[in-house]
Write an enzyme that holds these catalytic residues in place. Sequence first.
Site, short mmCIF file in Angstrom:
data_model
loop_
_atom_site.label_atom_id
_atom_site.label_comp_id
_atom_site.label_asym_id
_atom_site.label_seq_id
_atom_site.Cartn_x
_atom_site.Cartn_y
_atom_site.Cartn_z
N THR A 99 0.82 -1.21 0.00
CA THR A 99 0.00 0.00 0.00
C THR A 99 0.86 1.26 0.00
OG1 THR A 99 -1.48 1.29 1.43
CG2 THR A 99 -0.13 -0.31 2.53
N ASP A 100 0.31 2.33 -0.52
CA ASP A 100 1.03 3.62 -0.48
C ASP A 100 1.20 4.13 0.96
OD1 ASP A 100 -1.62 4.38 0.00
OD2 ASP A 100 -1.73 5.85 -1.61
N GLU A 101 0.41 3.55 1.89
CA GLU A 101 0.49 4.02 3.28
C GLU A 101 1.84 3.72 3.92
OE1 GLU A 101 -2.82 3.55 5.88
OE2 GLU A 101 -4.28 3.78 4.27
N LYS B 56 2.17 -3.38 7.38
CA LYS B 56 2.37 -3.59 5.93
C LYS B 56 3.82 -3.29 5.54
CE LYS B 56 -0.42 -4.46 3.16
NZ LYS B 56 -0.92 -5.79 2.66
N TYR C 258 -1.64 -0.37 11.22
CA TYR C 258 -1.86 -1.02 9.92
C TYR C 258 -0.68 -0.78 8.99
CZ TYR C 258 -3.36 -1.37 5.05
OH TYR C 258 -3.40 -1.67 3.70
P1 NAD Z 1 -10.43 -6.54 2.58
O1 NAD Z 1 -10.37 -6.20 4.02
O2 NAD Z 1 -11.64 -6.23 1.78
O3 NAD Z 1 -10.13 -8.11 2.38
C1 NAD Z 1 -9.16 -8.79 3.08
C2 NAD Z 1 -9.40 -10.29 2.92
O4 NAD Z 1 -8.35 -10.99 3.60
C3 NAD Z 1 -10.72 -10.76 3.53
O5 NAD Z 1 -11.40 -11.61 2.64
C4 NAD Z 1 -10.29 -11.52 4.78
O6 NAD Z 1 -11.17 -12.58 5.14
C5 NAD Z 1 -8.92 -12.05 4.34
N1 NAD Z 1 -8.05 -12.34 5.49
C6 NAD Z 1 -7.79 -11.53 6.55
N2 NAD Z 1 -6.96 -12.16 7.41
C7 NAD Z 1 -6.68 -13.37 6.87
C8 NAD Z 1 -5.85 -14.47 7.26
N3 NAD Z 1 -5.18 -14.44 8.44
N4 NAD Z 1 -5.77 -15.55 6.46
C9 NAD Z 1 -6.48 -15.59 5.30
N5 NAD Z 1 -7.27 -14.59 4.87
C10 NAD Z 1 -7.37 -13.49 5.64
O7 NAD Z 1 -9.14 -5.86 1.94
P2 NAD Z 1 -8.88 -5.16 0.53
O8 NAD Z 1 -9.27 -3.75 0.62
O9 NAD Z 1 -9.40 -6.04 -0.55
O10 NAD Z 1 -7.28 -5.20 0.52
C11 NAD Z 1 -6.57 -6.30 -0.04
C12 NAD Z 1 -5.09 -6.01 0.01
O11 NAD Z 1 -4.79 -4.82 -0.69
C13 NAD Z 1 -4.54 -5.80 1.42
O12 NAD Z 1 -3.28 -6.42 1.51
C14 NAD Z 1 -4.41 -4.30 1.56
O13 NAD Z 1 -3.38 -3.96 2.46
C15 NAD Z 1 -4.08 -3.92 0.14
N6 NAD Z 1 -4.46 -2.57 -0.30
C16 NAD Z 1 -5.75 -2.14 -0.19
C17 NAD Z 1 -6.11 -0.90 -0.69
C18 NAD Z 1 -7.54 -0.38 -0.61
O14 NAD Z 1 -7.78 0.78 -0.94
N7 NAD Z 1 -8.52 -1.17 -0.21
C19 NAD Z 1 -5.15 -0.09 -1.33
C20 NAD Z 1 -3.82 -0.55 -1.41
C21 NAD Z 1 -3.50 -1.81 -0.91
O1 DAU Z 2 -4.07 4.14 0.59
C1 DAU Z 2 -4.32 2.78 0.56
C2 DAU Z 2 -5.14 2.39 1.77
O2 DAU Z 2 -6.43 2.91 1.58
C3 DAU Z 2 -5.18 0.90 2.02
O3 DAU Z 2 -3.89 0.43 2.29
C4 DAU Z 2 -6.12 0.57 3.18
O4 DAU Z 2 -6.24 -0.84 3.33
C5 DAU Z 2 -7.48 1.16 2.88
O5 DAU Z 2 -8.34 0.93 3.99
C6 DAU Z 2 -7.36 2.65 2.61
O6 DAU Z 2 -6.97 3.38 3.81
P1 DAU Z 2 -7.62 4.80 4.18
O7 DAU Z 2 -7.50 4.99 5.64
O8 DAU Z 2 -7.11 5.86 3.28
O9 DAU Z 2 -9.15 4.49 3.74
P2 DAU Z 2 -10.55 4.77 4.47
O10 DAU Z 2 -11.62 4.42 3.49
O11 DAU Z 2 -10.64 4.16 5.84
O12 DAU Z 2 -10.53 6.35 4.67
C7 DAU Z 2 -10.35 7.23 3.55
C8 DAU Z 2 -10.30 8.65 4.08
O13 DAU Z 2 -11.59 9.00 4.58
C9 DAU Z 2 -9.35 8.83 5.26
O14 DAU Z 2 -8.74 10.10 5.17
C10 DAU Z 2 -10.23 8.75 6.49
C11 DAU Z 2 -11.55 9.34 5.98
N1 DAU Z 2 -12.78 8.79 6.59
C12 DAU Z 2 -12.94 7.45 6.64
C13 DAU Z 2 -14.07 6.90 7.18
C14 DAU Z 2 -14.27 5.40 7.26
C15 DAU Z 2 -13.77 9.66 7.04
O15 DAU Z 2 -13.62 10.89 6.98
N2 DAU Z 2 -14.89 9.10 7.57
C16 DAU Z 2 -15.09 7.77 7.68
O16 DAU Z 2 -16.16 7.34 8.23
#
Ligand code: NAD
Ligand code: DAU
Length: 340
Positions: free
Chosen positions: A125-127, A157, A153
């Site tokens: 992730t970019d985080e 990562k 988190y």
């Molecule tokens: P999500 O939370 O929707 O899904 C995560 C999945 O992993 C779920 O199906 C959960 O059951 C499974 N899981 C959790 N713990 C587990 C374990 N111990 N063993 C097996 N399975 C397990 O997440 P997402 O948003 O689809 O993110 C997927 C990946 O992408 C993550 O690695 C996250 O860090 C990365 N990522 C997400 C974003 C985003 O914006 N959502 C952006 C950049 C990177």
């Molecule tokens: O940047 C990549 C990341 O993006 C991934 O690695 C993470 O898994 C994914 O959860 C996401 O993280 P963020 O914290 O950026 O996403 P989130 O949707 O939780 O929040 C987006 C922005 O919105 C953040 O600045 C917090 C804000 N927010 C979030 C929620 C849930 C609010 O203002 N209100 C809310 O209720």
Amino acid sequence: MTIIVTGGAGFIGSNFIFHMLKKYPSYRIVCVDKLTYAGNLSTLKGVISNPRFRFVKLDICDREGVFKLFGEEKPDIVVNFAAETHVDRSIYNPSVFLMTNIIGTATLMDACLEYGAKRFHQISTDEVYGDLPLDRPDLFFTESTPLHTSSPYSGSKASADLLVLAYHRTYGLPVSISRCSNNYGPYQFPEKLIPLIIANALNDKPLPVYGEGLNVRDWLYVEDHCRAVDLIIHQGKPGEVYNVGGHNEMRNIDVVKLICGLLGKPESLIRHVADRKGHDMRYAIDPSKISGELGWLPETKFEDGIKRTVEWYLENREWWETIISGEYKNYYEKMYGNRE
Ligand code: NAD
Ligand code: DAU
């Protein structure tokens, strides 16, 4: 070609499975998922009976189970999406993040070494780069930006990323890492900003915006992320990191107002609530490495992707209403109940 996709019952992993099964008619996909609160087997109902697909309920930290599965499947490629992913949850309970995101990743790589996988790809992730100031729009994260994390988190990562690079150098494991910006699209769990705002707005509930809502995220449509991972696992160089992002920076408050507009809901639903602890201000990816080396470019403009996403949540109410009427209610109360 057999690919093990972990976390495939979650948001991005499931979209990646759909993409791969459609694009490569000879590939077999084995989905490994623990089905935590964020995993949802109903998401996979369209592929579950596909003869080229197998679902295995398994924790990636379960060493014995992982080794047994790898012995059976001898995967060519492993793509690790499995993770605890929600920043707010990591602030309340970091330990499960350390287990899954760090120990789980190491367990998968040990199994790759034992059974000779030709590629281990880590979805990062970019985080891991921390954040950028709002007053320096000229700054972007590149692959050589130092890791500098803010939340449990992102710390977990970044730890996993360091281990992945260490397995490459020490054991010669053919690894790659992608660091993507915020994804949005179908099947995203409604604890994340965009689906949470859509679901609340549709139910005429308050729309919680942390702080002033000036934090900036770089939004990418999930299918564009899936295409990037597809390219990296086939053509990316082992040992390399690739940033993935769409140069689509938006302030949270503007995203929320846009969704209100698309749904015809009043902005008076917006509530500014207490800020997230350690809240990152701005993420912005420089994707020039993946564009230059692998020819990747985002295809979906935010204005189209967000409309498509809103339509998906309108057409698939049962999917998210089932979620928000269950255990999610307790989570929501704890997270937002007294949040002034
Ligand atoms: P999500 O939370 O929707 O899904 C995560 C999945 O992993 C779920 O199906 C959960 O059951 C499974 N899981 C959790 N713990 C587990 C374990 N111990 N063993 C097996 N399975 C397990 O997440 P997402 O948003 O689809 O993110 C997927 C990946 O992408 C993550 O690695 C996250 O860090 C990365 N990522 C997400 C974003 C985003 O914006 N959502 C952006 C950049 C990177
Ligand atoms: O940047 C990549 C990341 O993006 C991934 O690695 C993470 O898994 C994914 O959860 C996401 O993280 P963020 O914290 O950026 O996403 P989130 O949707 O939780 O929040 C987006 C922005 O919105 C953040 O600045 C917090 C804000 N927010 C979030 C929620 C849930 C609010 O203002 N209100 C809310 O209720």
